[in-house]
Design a protein around this motif. Structure first.
Motif, mmCIF file in Angstrom:
data_model
loop_
_atom_site.group_PDB
_atom_site.id
_atom_site.type_symbol
_atom_site.label_atom_id
_atom_site.label_comp_id
_atom_site.label_asym_id
_atom_site.label_seq_id
_atom_site.Cartn_x
_atom_site.Cartn_y
_atom_site.Cartn_z
ATOM 1 N N SER A 37 1.173 -0.799 -0.018
ATOM 2 C CA SER A 37 0.072 -0.002 -0.120
ATOM 3 C C SER A 37 0.770 1.316 -0.116
ATOM 4 O O SER A 37 2.045 0.880 0.056
ATOM 5 N N ILE A 38 0.280 2.827 0.216
ATOM 6 C CA ILE A 38 0.398 3.694 -0.188
ATOM 7 C C ILE A 38 0.511 4.651 0.768
ATOM 8 O O ILE A 38 -0.847 4.446 1.100
ATOM 9 N N LYS A 39 1.404 5.062 1.758
ATOM 10 C CA LYS A 39 1.098 5.597 2.913
ATOM 11 C C LYS A 39 1.851 7.649 2.733
ATOM 12 O O LYS A 39 3.102 7.223 2.673
ATOM 13 N N ILE A 40 0.598 8.739 3.346
ATOM 14 C CA ILE A 40 0.867 9.735 2.801
ATOM 15 C C ILE A 40 0.443 10.653 4.440
ATOM 16 O O ILE A 40 -0.474 9.828 4.813
ATOM 17 N N VAL A 41 0.982 11.291 4.231
ATOM 18 C CA VAL A 41 1.175 11.967 5.770
ATOM 19 C C VAL A 41 0.585 13.347 5.360
ATOM 20 O O VAL A 41 0.777 14.633 4.337
ATOM 21 N N LEU A 42 -1.135 13.820 5.746
ATOM 22 C CA LEU A 42 -1.320 15.292 5.140
ATOM 23 C C LEU A 42 -1.016 16.140 6.335
ATOM 24 O O LEU A 42 -1.514 15.691 7.615
ATOM 25 N N THR A 43 -0.587 16.855 6.434
ATOM 26 C CA THR A 43 -0.449 18.397 7.076
ATOM 27 C C THR A 43 -1.261 19.605 6.934
ATOM 28 O O THR A 43 -1.610 20.334 6.186
ATOM 29 N N ASP A 44 -1.392 20.688 8.036
ATOM 30 C CA ASP A 44 -1.550 21.733 6.817
ATOM 31 C C ASP A 44 -3.386 22.011 7.928
ATOM 32 O O ASP A 44 -3.829 22.347 5.696
ATOM 33 N N ASN A 45 -4.050 21.801 8.340
ATOM 34 C CA ASN A 45 -6.029 22.098 7.880
ATOM 35 C C ASN A 45 -5.848 20.792 7.361
ATOM 36 O O ASN A 45 -7.224 20.681 5.773
ATOM 37 N N ALA A 46 -5.632 19.497 7.365
ATOM 38 C CA ALA A 46 -5.918 18.048 6.751
ATOM 39 C C ALA A 46 -7.508 17.661 7.270
ATOM 40 O O ALA A 46 -8.092 18.211 8.310
ATOM 41 N N GLU A 47 -8.372 16.964 6.263
ATOM 42 C CA GLU A 47 -9.839 17.044 6.253
ATOM 43 C C GLU A 47 -9.611 15.193 5.781
ATOM 44 O O GLU A 47 -9.820 15.621 4.425
ATOM 45 N N CYS A 48 -10.618 14.722 5.841
ATOM 46 C CA CYS A 48 -10.695 13.532 5.470
ATOM 47 C C CYS A 48 -12.437 12.886 5.592
ATOM 48 O O CYS A 48 -13.012 13.314 6.241
ATOM 49 N N THR A 49 -13.416 12.631 3.929
ATOM 50 C CA THR A 49 -14.074 12.222 4.281
ATOM 51 C C THR A 49 -14.941 10.875 3.649
ATOM 52 O O THR A 49 -14.000 10.669 2.339
ATOM 53 N N ILE A 50 -15.984 10.238 3.754
ATOM 54 C CA ILE A 50 -15.744 8.731 3.744
ATOM 55 C C ILE A 50 -16.598 9.218 3.043
ATOM 56 O O ILE A 50 -17.864 9.624 3.048
ATOM 57 N N ILE A 51 -16.655 8.849 1.602
ATOM 58 C CA ILE A 51 -18.032 8.828 0.277
ATOM 59 C C ILE A 51 -18.263 7.390 -0.098
ATOM 60 O O ILE A 51 -18.978 7.664 -0.716
ATOM 61 N N LYS A 52 -17.359 6.469 0.411
ATOM 62 C CA LYS A 52 -18.610 5.226 0.505
ATOM 63 C C LYS A 52 -17.961 4.397 1.410
ATOM 64 O O LYS A 52 -16.833 3.918 1.587
ATOM 65 N N LYS A 53 -19.129 3.891 1.999
ATOM 66 C CA LYS A 53 -18.785 3.013 3.874
ATOM 67 C C LYS A 53 -17.998 1.620 3.384
ATOM 68 O O LYS A 53 -18.830 1.313 2.220
ATOM 69 N N LEU A 54 -17.460 1.267 3.334
ATOM 70 C CA LEU A 54 -17.406 -0.099 3.812
ATOM 71 C C LEU A 54 -18.663 -0.689 4.251
ATOM 72 O O LEU A 54 -19.378 -0.739 4.461
ATOM 73 N N LYS A 55 -18.753 -2.265 3.039
ATOM 74 C CA LYS A 55 -19.839 -3.332 3.323
ATOM 75 C C LYS A 55 -19.401 -4.362 4.709
ATOM 76 O O LYS A 55 -20.724 -4.485 4.538
ATOM 77 N N PHE A 56 -18.783 -4.639 4.922
ATOM 78 C CA PHE A 56 -18.288 -5.498 5.694
ATOM 79 C C PHE A 56 -17.030 -4.611 6.586
ATOM 80 O O PHE A 56 -16.374 -4.481 5.840
ATOM 81 N N LEU A 57 -17.612 -5.328 7.955
ATOM 82 C CA LEU A 57 -16.244 -4.643 8.815
ATOM 83 C C LEU A 57 -15.901 -5.985 9.217
ATOM 84 O O LEU A 57 -15.858 -6.543 9.603
ATOM 85 N N LYS A 58 -14.345 -6.045 9.355
ATOM 86 C CA LYS A 58 -13.379 -6.766 9.914
ATOM 87 C C LYS A 58 -13.611 -7.082 11.646
ATOM 88 O O LYS A 58 -13.716 -5.862 11.689
#
Length: 58
Positions: A37-58
């Motif tokens: 996978s790829i990992k990045i770090v968001l800085t300075d006023n970072a915001e995330c929004t879920i636009i499609k939820k998981l069908k199954f939770l592990k």
């Protein structure tokens, strides 16, 4: 909609949109077995929004 601002809060979703003023360089990380996978770090006023939820939770 609830906004979480505490450290250590985890967001899980099938599709997540992120916005920030600065991004780190993408870093390849190992997941399970040979999958990567790829990992990045968001800085300075970072915001995330879920636009499609998981069908199954592990």
């Amino acid at each position: 909609m609830v906004t979480y601002t505490d450290e250590g809060t985890i967001i899980k979703g099938n599709r997540i949109v992120a916005e920030a003023r600065k991004l780190s360089k993408p870093k390849v990380i190992n997941k399970t077995g040979r999958h990567k996978s790829i990992k990045i770090v968001l800085t300075d006023n970072a915001e995330c929004t879920i636009i499609k939820k998981l069908k199954f939770l592990k």
